[in-house]
Design a protein around this motif. Structure first.
Motif, PDB file in Angstrom:
ATOM      1  N   ARG A   3      24.828  36.131  38.896  1.00 54.29           N
ATOM      2  CA  ARG A   3      24.331  34.970  38.156  1.00 54.29           C
ATOM      3  C   ARG A   3      24.268  35.230  36.658  1.00 54.29           C
ATOM      4  O   ARG A   3      24.578  34.368  35.853  1.00 54.29           O
ATOM      5  N   LEU A   4      23.891  36.420  36.281  1.00 56.76           N
ATOM      6  CA  LEU A   4      23.813  36.762  34.858  1.00 56.76           C
ATOM      7  C   LEU A   4      25.207  36.715  34.223  1.00 56.76           C
ATOM      8  O   LEU A   4      25.382  36.190  33.126  1.00 56.76           O
ATOM      9  N   CYS A   5      26.208  37.232  34.923  1.00 62.38           N
ATOM     10  CA  CYS A   5      27.589  37.191  34.409  1.00 62.38           C
ATOM     11  C   CYS A   5      28.078  35.761  34.278  1.00 62.38           C
ATOM     12  O   CYS A   5      28.725  35.400  33.296  1.00 62.38           O
ATOM     13  N   LEU A   6      27.783  34.931  35.303  1.00 61.98           N
ATOM     14  CA  LEU A   6      28.186  33.531  35.232  1.00 61.98           C
ATOM     15  C   LEU A   6      27.513  32.816  34.069  1.00 61.98           C
ATOM     16  O   LEU A   6      28.144  32.041  33.350  1.00 61.98           O
ATOM     17  N   LYS A   7      26.227  33.076  33.871  1.00 62.03           N
ATOM     18  CA  LYS A   7      25.501  32.449  32.768  1.00 62.03           C
ATOM     19  C   LYS A   7      26.114  32.878  31.439  1.00 62.03           C
ATOM     20  O   LYS A   7      26.335  32.053  30.549  1.00 62.03           O
ATOM     21  N   GLU A   8      26.424  34.141  31.286  1.00 63.21           N
ATOM     22  CA  GLU A   8      27.032  34.647  30.055  1.00 63.21           C
ATOM     23  C   GLU A   8      28.407  34.026  29.840  1.00 63.21           C
ATOM     24  O   GLU A   8      28.767  33.654  28.732  1.00 63.21           O
ATOM     25  N   ARG A   9      29.162  33.907  30.913  1.00 66.08           N
ATOM     26  CA  ARG A   9      30.510  33.334  30.814  1.00 66.08           C
ATOM     27  C   ARG A   9      30.453  31.891  30.314  1.00 66.08           C
ATOM     28  O   ARG A   9      31.204  31.502  29.438  1.00 66.08           O
ATOM     29  N   TRP A  10      29.560  31.087  30.864  1.00 69.40           N
ATOM     30  CA  TRP A  10      29.475  29.689  30.457  1.00 69.40           C
ATOM     31  C   TRP A  10      28.760  29.532  29.125  1.00 69.40           C
ATOM     32  O   TRP A  10      28.977  28.553  28.418  1.00 69.40           O
ATOM     33  N   PHE A  11      27.930  30.497  28.750  1.00 67.02           N
ATOM     34  CA  PHE A  11      27.251  30.433  27.463  1.00 67.02           C
ATOM     35  C   PHE A  11      28.248  30.545  26.321  1.00 67.02           C
ATOM     36  O   PHE A  11      28.063  29.971  25.260  1.00 67.02           O
ATOM     37  N   ASN A  12      29.336  31.261  26.542  1.00 64.94           N
ATOM     38  CA  ASN A  12      30.337  31.495  25.505  1.00 64.94           C
ATOM     39  C   ASN A  12      31.469  30.462  25.514  1.00 64.94           C
ATOM     40  O   ASN A  12      32.566  30.746  25.071  1.00 64.94           O
ATOM     41  N   TYR A  42      39.390  32.897  23.981  1.00 62.75           N
ATOM     42  CA  TYR A  42      38.504  33.456  25.007  1.00 62.75           C
ATOM     43  C   TYR A  42      38.322  32.446  26.142  1.00 62.75           C
ATOM     44  O   TYR A  42      38.376  32.803  27.318  1.00 62.75           O
ATOM     45  N   MET A  43      38.113  31.182  25.782  1.00 66.95           N
ATOM     46  CA  MET A  43      37.925  30.144  26.798  1.00 66.95           C
ATOM     47  C   MET A  43      39.175  30.001  27.668  1.00 66.95           C
ATOM     48  O   MET A  43      39.071  29.872  28.890  1.00 66.95           O
ATOM     49  N   CYS A  44      40.356  30.027  27.046  1.00 68.83           N
ATOM     50  CA  CYS A  44      41.601  29.937  27.821  1.00 68.83           C
ATOM     51  C   CYS A  44      41.708  31.079  28.819  1.00 68.83           C
ATOM     52  O   CYS A  44      42.100  30.884  29.972  1.00 68.83           O
ATOM     53  N   GLN A  45      41.358  32.261  28.357  1.00 65.28           N
ATOM     54  CA  GLN A  45      41.431  33.436  29.226  1.00 65.28           C
ATOM     55  C   GLN A  45      40.386  33.367  30.333  1.00 65.28           C
ATOM     56  O   GLN A  45      40.694  33.577  31.506  1.00 65.28           O
ATOM     57  N   SER A  46      39.154  33.061  29.980  1.00 63.37           N
ATOM     58  CA  SER A  46      38.087  33.085  30.986  1.00 63.37           C
ATOM     59  C   SER A  46      38.165  31.914  31.965  1.00 63.37           C
ATOM     60  O   SER A  46      37.751  32.037  33.111  1.00 63.37           O
ATOM     61  N   LEU A  47      38.715  30.781  31.525  1.00 63.97           N
ATOM     62  CA  LEU A  47      38.854  29.630  32.421  1.00 63.97           C
ATOM     63  C   LEU A  47      40.237  29.574  33.070  1.00 63.97           C
ATOM     64  O   LEU A  47      40.565  28.643  33.781  1.00 63.97           O
TER      65      LEU A  47
END
Length: 101
Positions: A3-12, A42-47
């Motif tokens: 959950r912490l990783c997901l929160k960090e991912r969407w926070f950025n 970063y968004m392109c890569q992470s999404l």
């Protein structure tokens, strides 16, 4: 992913419903989404926009817009049926198909 990783991912990331979104991402000539800024990349890569076929949705939308515009010209008697069909089949569809290659 925790959950912490997901929160960090969407926070950025940036909310796509805001004007700020367009400052970070754009579509190239082929309809693929690409980053304009460091955050956009970063968004392109992470999404995973690099593996999503976002170009197809973009091309389909453009085909619908072209079809609507041709229909308007046809109804205004500025284009006959054969010309409309020729443009859709011979010009636009081939153009979209060759861009994928």
């Amino acid at each position: 992913m925790c959950r912490l990783c997901l929160k960090e991912r969407w926070f950025n990331t940036v909310d796509p419903a805001t004007k700020e979104f367009d400052q970070h991402l754009e579509r190239n000539d082929h309809g693929f989404i690409q980053g304009k800024t460091k955050l956009g990349k970063y968004m392109c890569q992470s999404l995973h926009f690099d593996i999503r076929r976002t170009d197809l949705y973009w091309k389909i939308q453009h085909l619908y817009e072209t079809q609507s515009r041709l229909e308007e010209l046809f109804l205004e008697h500025r284009l006959n049926g054969d010309e409309k069909d020729f443009y859709i089949v011979e010009h636009h569809v081939k153009k979209v198909h060759t861009r994928r290659i």
